[in-house]
Write a protein that holds these residues in place. Structure first.
Motif, mmCIF file in Angstrom:
data_model
loop_
_atom_site.group_PDB
_atom_site.id
_atom_site.type_symbol
_atom_site.label_atom_id
_atom_site.label_comp_id
_atom_site.label_asym_id
_atom_site.label_seq_id
_atom_site.Cartn_x
_atom_site.Cartn_y
_atom_site.Cartn_z
ATOM 1 N N SER A 160 0.827 -1.210 0.000
ATOM 2 C CA SER A 160 0.000 0.000 0.000
ATOM 3 C C SER A 160 0.865 1.266 0.000
ATOM 4 C CB SER A 160 -0.958 -0.001 1.192
ATOM 5 O OG SER A 160 -0.229 -0.043 2.394
ATOM 6 N N MET A 161 2.005 1.225 0.682
ATOM 7 C CA MET A 161 2.919 2.381 0.674
ATOM 8 C C MET A 161 3.505 2.592 -0.715
ATOM 9 S SD MET A 161 4.986 2.267 4.268
ATOM 10 C CE MET A 161 4.884 0.577 4.823
ATOM 11 N N VAL A 162 3.826 1.476 -1.396
ATOM 12 C CA VAL A 162 4.388 1.579 -2.746
ATOM 13 C C VAL A 162 3.319 2.126 -3.689
ATOM 14 C CG1 VAL A 162 5.348 0.280 -4.686
ATOM 15 C CG2 VAL A 162 6.092 -0.232 -2.348
ATOM 16 N N LYS A 163 2.080 1.657 -3.553
ATOM 17 C CA LYS A 163 0.975 2.165 -4.389
ATOM 18 C C LYS A 163 0.789 3.665 -4.172
ATOM 19 C CE LYS A 163 -1.782 -2.060 -4.563
ATOM 20 N NZ LYS A 163 -3.064 -2.658 -4.153
ATOM 21 N N ALA A 164 0.874 4.089 -2.927
ATOM 22 C CA ALA A 164 0.744 5.513 -2.627
ATOM 23 C C ALA A 164 1.884 6.306 -3.284
ATOM 24 C CB ALA A 164 0.730 5.739 -1.123
ATOM 25 N N LYS A 165 3.065 5.754 -3.247
ATOM 26 C CA LYS A 165 4.237 6.409 -3.856
ATOM 27 C C LYS A 165 4.042 6.528 -5.372
ATOM 28 C CE LYS A 165 7.870 7.577 -2.089
ATOM 29 N NZ LYS A 165 8.119 8.966 -1.650
#
Length: 168
Positions: A160-165
């Motif tokens: 989810s952090m990578v998707k946000a990035k």
């Protein structure tokens, strides 16, 4: 006294080792799921599919024409319109065209593979950069691919952090 110093040093080293292991942060990511959701990947797949259909149609048209010419030559042979030498020449022409179609098919596969690499490599680099940025920003020493892990804690999923990035 020397023994006490050695034992004390050994205990201190072991404590530092345990502390440093506990301080390491591990995470995992499901990059396949991320890629499947990316609009860039969907567009690249659409481009590849369009190219593949175009090249396959061209190849199929060539094969159809070859088959039609083969039938036409067979009919001429049956009617006795071609001498043995002409039959040999026509057979050689058909064989050359068939060889060319096989080469065209190989070129088509190579062209599609190159196009796939050209389309997907920048996207993969973008995802890898996002993963590296998430690791640096959140203090992860290691981020693994979920598919290679035998066991993982759900709380360590950084997808989810990578998707946000990636602004997804």
């Amino acid at each position: 006294m020397n023994k006490i110093f050695k034992v004390g040093s050994l205990i201190a080293v072991m404590c530092f080792a345990v502390i440093s292991l506990q301080a390491q942060k591990f995470g995992y990511v499901n990059s396949q799921a991320i890629l499947a959701e990316m609009p860039d990947v969907k567009q690249a797949e659409a481009n590849l599919e369009a190219l593949q259909k175009q090249l396959e149609k061209k190849l199929q048209d060539g094969l159809t024409k070859l088959q039609q010419d083969y039938v036409a030559i067979q009919q001429k042979v049956e009617r006795g319109e071609l001498s043995p030498k002409q039959q040999e020449e026509e057979a050689k022409k058909l064989q050359d065209r068939q060889t060319q179609l096989q080469q065209d098919e190989q070129n088509m596969v190579q062209q599609i593979q190159k196009k796939r690499a050209d389309e997907l490599n920048p996207i993969l680099e973008k995802v890898n950069k996002a993963i590296a940025d998430v690791a640096k920003e959140n203090g992860f020493q290691f981020i693994f691919e979920q598919g290679v892990l035998l066991y993982f804690e759900e709380s360590q999923d950084v997808s989810s952090m990578v998707k946000a990035k990636l602004n997804m």
